[in-house]
Design a protein around this motif. Structure first.
Motif, PDB file in Angstrom:
ATOM      1  N   MET A 400       0.795  -1.222   0.000  1.00 61.11           N
ATOM      2  CA  MET A 400       0.000   0.000   0.000  1.00 61.11           C
ATOM      3  C   MET A 400       0.830   1.276   0.000  1.00 61.11           C
ATOM      4  O   MET A 400       0.323   2.358   0.304  1.00 61.11           O
ATOM      5  CB  MET A 400      -0.963  -0.006   1.203  1.00 61.11           C
ATOM      6  N   GLN A 401       2.113   1.156  -0.349  1.00 55.89           N
ATOM      7  CA  GLN A 401       2.951   2.345  -0.428  1.00 55.89           C
ATOM      8  C   GLN A 401       2.691   3.084  -1.744  1.00 55.89           C
ATOM      9  O   GLN A 401       2.323   2.488  -2.745  1.00 55.89           O
ATOM     10  CB  GLN A 401       4.425   1.955  -0.320  1.00 55.89           C
ATOM     11  N   GLY A 402       2.909   4.368  -1.729  1.00 55.02           N
ATOM     12  CA  GLY A 402       2.718   5.158  -2.941  1.00 55.02           C
ATOM     13  C   GLY A 402       1.305   5.692  -3.053  1.00 55.02           C
ATOM     14  O   GLY A 402       0.441   5.459  -2.207  1.00 55.02           O
ATOM     15  N   SER A 403       1.079   6.410  -4.144  1.00 55.36           N
ATOM     16  CA  SER A 403      -0.209   7.066  -4.360  1.00 55.36           C
ATOM     17  C   SER A 403      -1.071   6.260  -5.329  1.00 55.36           C
ATOM     18  O   SER A 403      -0.635   5.264  -5.897  1.00 55.36           O
ATOM     19  CB  SER A 403       0.032   8.458  -4.948  1.00 55.36           C
ATOM     20  N   ILE A 404      -2.306   6.730  -5.517  1.00 52.39           N
ATOM     21  CA  ILE A 404      -3.209   6.091  -6.473  1.00 52.39           C
ATOM     22  C   ILE A 404      -2.591   6.093  -7.872  1.00 52.39           C
ATOM     23  O   ILE A 404      -2.682   5.111  -8.618  1.00 52.39           O
ATOM     24  CB  ILE A 404      -4.572   6.830  -6.504  1.00 52.39           C
ATOM     25  N   GLU A 405      -1.939   7.192  -8.208  1.00 50.33           N
ATOM     26  CA  GLU A 405      -1.312   7.289  -9.533  1.00 50.33           C
ATOM     27  C   GLU A 405      -0.153   6.300  -9.665  1.00 50.33           C
ATOM     28  O   GLU A 405       0.073   5.712 -10.726  1.00 50.33           O
ATOM     29  CB  GLU A 405      -0.844   8.713  -9.810  1.00 50.33           C
ATOM     30  N   ASP A 406       0.581   6.103  -8.544  1.00 52.00           N
ATOM     31  CA  ASP A 406       1.666   5.118  -8.560  1.00 52.00           C
ATOM     32  C   ASP A 406       1.119   3.717  -8.792  1.00 52.00           C
ATOM     33  O   ASP A 406       1.708   2.921  -9.540  1.00 52.00           O
ATOM     34  CB  ASP A 406       2.444   5.138  -7.237  1.00 52.00           C
ATOM     35  N   TRP A 407      -0.016   3.417  -8.164  1.00 52.09           N
ATOM     36  CA  TRP A 407      -0.617   2.084  -8.306  1.00 52.09           C
ATOM     37  C   TRP A 407      -1.082   1.851  -9.741  1.00 52.09           C
ATOM     38  O   TRP A 407      -0.947   0.748 -10.271  1.00 52.09           O
ATOM     39  CB  TRP A 407      -1.791   1.932  -7.340  1.00 52.09           C
ATOM     40  N   GLN A 408      -1.631   2.888 -10.342  1.00 49.58           N
ATOM     41  CA  GLN A 408      -2.091   2.744 -11.723  1.00 49.58           C
ATOM     42  C   GLN A 408      -0.906   2.473 -12.646  1.00 49.58           C
ATOM     43  O   GLN A 408      -0.965   1.596 -13.519  1.00 49.58           O
ATOM     44  CB  GLN A 408      -2.842   3.992 -12.173  1.00 49.58           C
ATOM     45  N   PHE A 409       0.163   3.206 -12.443  1.00 45.19           N
ATOM     46  CA  PHE A 409       1.354   2.999 -13.269  1.00 45.19           C
ATOM     47  C   PHE A 409       1.977   1.640 -12.987  1.00 45.19           C
ATOM     48  O   PHE A 409       2.444   0.955 -13.906  1.00 45.19           O
ATOM     49  CB  PHE A 409       2.375   4.109 -13.009  1.00 45.19           C
ATOM     50  N   GLU A 410       1.976   1.231 -11.731  1.00 44.38           N
ATOM     51  CA  GLU A 410       2.546  -0.054 -11.329  1.00 44.38           C
ATOM     52  C   GLU A 410       1.868  -1.226 -12.027  1.00 44.38           C
ATOM     53  O   GLU A 410       2.529  -2.175 -12.455  1.00 44.38           O
ATOM     54  CB  GLU A 410       2.403  -0.202  -9.813  1.00 44.38           C
ATOM     55  N   THR A 411       0.544  -1.151 -12.158  1.00 48.74           N
ATOM     56  CA  THR A 411      -0.205  -2.286 -12.707  1.00 48.74           C
ATOM     57  C   THR A 411      -0.482  -2.174 -14.202  1.00 48.74           C
ATOM     58  O   THR A 411      -0.601  -3.190 -14.887  1.00 48.74           O
ATOM     59  CB  THR A 411      -1.548  -2.444 -11.978  1.00 48.74           C
ATOM     60  N   LEU A 412      -0.586  -0.950 -14.712  1.00 49.21           N
ATOM     61  CA  LEU A 412      -0.921  -0.764 -16.124  1.00 49.21           C
ATOM     62  C   LEU A 412       0.235  -0.213 -16.947  1.00 49.21           C
ATOM     63  O   LEU A 412       0.126  -0.066 -18.164  1.00 49.21           O
ATOM     64  CB  LEU A 412      -2.132   0.173 -16.263  1.00 49.21           C
ATOM     65  N   SER A 413       1.323   0.155 -16.254  1.00 50.26           N
ATOM     66  CA  SER A 413       2.527   0.703 -16.916  1.00 50.26           C
ATOM     67  C   SER A 413       2.272   2.041 -17.581  1.00 50.26           C
ATOM     68  O   SER A 413       3.005   2.425 -18.502  1.00 50.26           O
ATOM     69  CB  SER A 413       3.078  -0.289 -17.940  1.00 50.26           C
ATOM     70  N   MET A 414       1.246   2.748 -17.159  1.00 56.72           N
ATOM     71  CA  MET A 414       0.922   4.047 -17.743  1.00 56.72           C
ATOM     72  C   MET A 414      -0.109   4.749 -16.872  1.00 56.72           C
ATOM     73  O   MET A 414      -0.673   4.157 -15.954  1.00 56.72           O
ATOM     74  CB  MET A 414       0.373   3.878 -19.156  1.00 56.72           C
ATOM     75  N   TYR A 415      -0.354   6.013 -17.170  1.00 58.07           N
ATOM     76  CA  TYR A 415      -1.396   6.782 -16.482  1.00 58.07           C
ATOM     77  C   TYR A 415      -2.601   6.887 -17.402  1.00 58.07           C
ATOM     78  O   TYR A 415      -2.496   7.399 -18.507  1.00 58.07           O
ATOM     79  CB  TYR A 415      -0.889   8.179 -16.130  1.00 58.07           C
TER      80      TYR A 415
END
Length: 527
Positions: A400-415
């Motif tokens: 759960m570290q990072g922001s919502i935007e970080d999670w989106q990039f982490e899983t989808l490789s993009m914003y």
């Protein structure tokens, strides 16, 4: 084509309008050729802009011009197209031969036309074709004399054949100049037949992109499943085209990208850490009424479930991602089971625990056992609470570290739906508008290519997605890499000072974006 409900008959080159002004205006002239066959590279996009490609012959020519040995001809191609009145031909005989390429000797077929102009018979024109095709300089040189001027006579002195451009009124200097061009063609030239095939396919893809943008981009994205760098590039192109790409949906997404209400729906297969093996379970157990319903009926493992949450796949249940992660942690936690004891501790132990105050109480075994079990249960509850808090803390630190935007990039490789660089557009110049030399760029690292130099020192090429959603290629040479290695990780948002040369940015200094923002507190950034 399947998505657009088209047949091959719909894109038949004998039926499709090859002079559609909308295709040239929206795609080629503006360099919007991402996804267009043979025209995707940055160089090809710029060439289309410079040439203001507006007809099929231009498309065909640019396919040939964008080759190593032909690129030197491109400035003349553009200049002659824009200013035909200033076009200089070696000889007027070449006008009809070079008309489609604005005076530039580009195709093998054009070279062969010049040999025909010099009165070469078909058999020797074919010899020239083989020489040019196979880069055989010996055969080419053997043709020079005939190209200039050669008379073949029989034993009686009768003229059998008269070769050469001289007889057409060409001056020696003109023949010399055309011969140099023909020799260059023999080092590398493109067959117009090949270029035409490529050009027509290029045009068809541009036509599909113009009239079926959502379907075209969906198919394009699906053609690159597994290549996150190309997927990111095409998502960026979708944004430029105002084609909306939305987060995956647990009840609607299929394996790959699909179309949902005129938007492109992210495919489950493209979510990082959601393997192919679990996709059938996700799809076959639909529909899901809630997140709890999903985790009850679809056991796909922690890694995949967390990735689905972070990707936004459960958005329809109207709970934020942090809440869903908390709920999942709670549901995945397995508490120990409390079991009441049946036997008492010793008399001494019971007195020490304060569960027995006198001999009379000790003699009441049922009361003592009830007190011991009550004591043990309170101890169990406290210990279980500590155990869960430890488990949750570990879960939080890991997932759960990072922001919502970080999670989106982490899983989808993009914003897709967030924009961490929105405010930077007020400060940073667009990358293409930056002059060469020292400059500042910001972006999220999404691809790293580690290298080793001749001295065995590590360096890296880094791909960033910047505030324009543009992919920037940067390099950290060994001395810089050693200083900032801890920052050079996929998903890290950084601010870089360095030097731009052509399309490459050489990094000199790196700061984490959040730290850079803090340092600018009270400056223009916060005004």
């Amino acid at each position: 084509m399947k998505l657009a409900k088209l047949t091959y008959d719909d894109i038949d080159i004998n039926k499709i309008n090859l002079n559609d002004p909308k295709v040239y205006k929206n795609i080629y002239k503006k360099g919007n050729t991402i996804g267009v066959f043979q025209m995707e590279s940055a160089e090809a996009r710029q060439m289309n802009i410079d040439a203001q490609t507006d007809n099929i012959e231009d498309v065909i020519a640019l396919n040939a011009l964008n080759r190593p040995a032909c690129k030197a001809m491109f400035p003349d191609f553009v200049e002659n197209k824009q200013h035909p009145e200033n076009m200089k031909l070696i000889h007027e005989d070449l006008r009809s031969i070079l008309q489609s390429t604005y005076g530039v000797l580009l195709y093998q077929e054009q070279s062969l036309s010049i040999f025909r102009l010099a009165n070469f018979p078909d058999s020797e024109v074919d010899l020239a074709r083989r020489a040019i095709g196979k880069k055989d300089m010996e055969i080419m040189k053997s043709l020079e004399e005939k190209l200039r001027d050669k008379v073949v006579k029989d034993e009686d002195g009768h003229i059998l054949w008269h070769y050469g451009l001289k007889q057409r009124g060409w001056a020696d200097k003109q023949i010399e100049d055309i011969w140099k061009l023909l020799l260059k063609q023999a080092t590398y030239s493109f067959n117009k037949g090949h270029s035409t095939a490529y050009g027509l396919l290029s045009y068809i893809t541009a036509w599909l992109k113009t009239y079926y943008p959502t379907e075209f981009m969906t198919a394009l994205l699906n053609s690159e499943i597994g290549d996150y760098e190309k997927i990111a590039k095409y998502i960026i192109e979708c944004k430029k085209m105002n084609v909306k790409v939305i987060e995956p949906d647990i009840n609607k997404s299929i394996d790959f990208f699909s179309i949902s209400k005129s938007s492109i729906l992210f495919g489950i297969n493209m979510i990082k850490n959601v393997g192919d093996s679990v996709i059938p379970d996700i799809i076959n157990n639909r529909p899901y009424q809630s997140f709890n319903d999903f985790i009850t009926r679809c056991n796909i493992g922690k890694r995949a479930t967390i990735a689905l949450i972070k990707s936004g796949a459960f958005n329809e249940f109207n709970k934020d991602k942090s809440t869903l992660l908390y709920e999942y942690c709670k549901s995945a936690y397995t508490p120990t089971v409390y079991k009441p004891v049946k036997n008492l501790k010793t008399k001494k132990q019971m007195f020490e625990l304060g569960l027995v105050e006198d001999e009379i109480t000790w003699k009441d075994k049922d009361l003592c056992l009830a007190r011991l079990n009550a004591y043990n249960k309170n101890k169990y509850i406290k210990k279980e609470k500590e155990r869960y808090e430890k488990c949750y803390k570990e879960f939080e630190e890991k997932y759960m570290q990072g922001s919502i935007e970080d999670w989106q990039f982490e899983t989808l490789s993009m914003y897709l739906t967030v924009d961490p660089f929105k405010e930077l557009r007020k400060i940073l110049k667009p990358f293409d508008d930056m002059g060469e030399g020292i400059g500042l760029i910001a972006g999220t690292i999404f691809a790293i290519e580690n290298k080793v130099d001749k001295k065995n020192n590590k360096y890296a090429f880094v791909s960033l997605i910047n505030q324009e959603s543009k992919i920037i290629e940067a390099v950290t040479w060994s001395s810089i890499y050693s200083r900032y290695q801890e920052f050079i990780k996929s998903g890290t948002k950084i601010m870089c000072l360095g030097k731009k040369k052509d399309t490459l940015f050489s990094i000199d200094e790196i700061k984490l974006l959040d730290e850079w923002k803090k340092e600018l507190k009270g400056s223009v950034y916060n005004n």
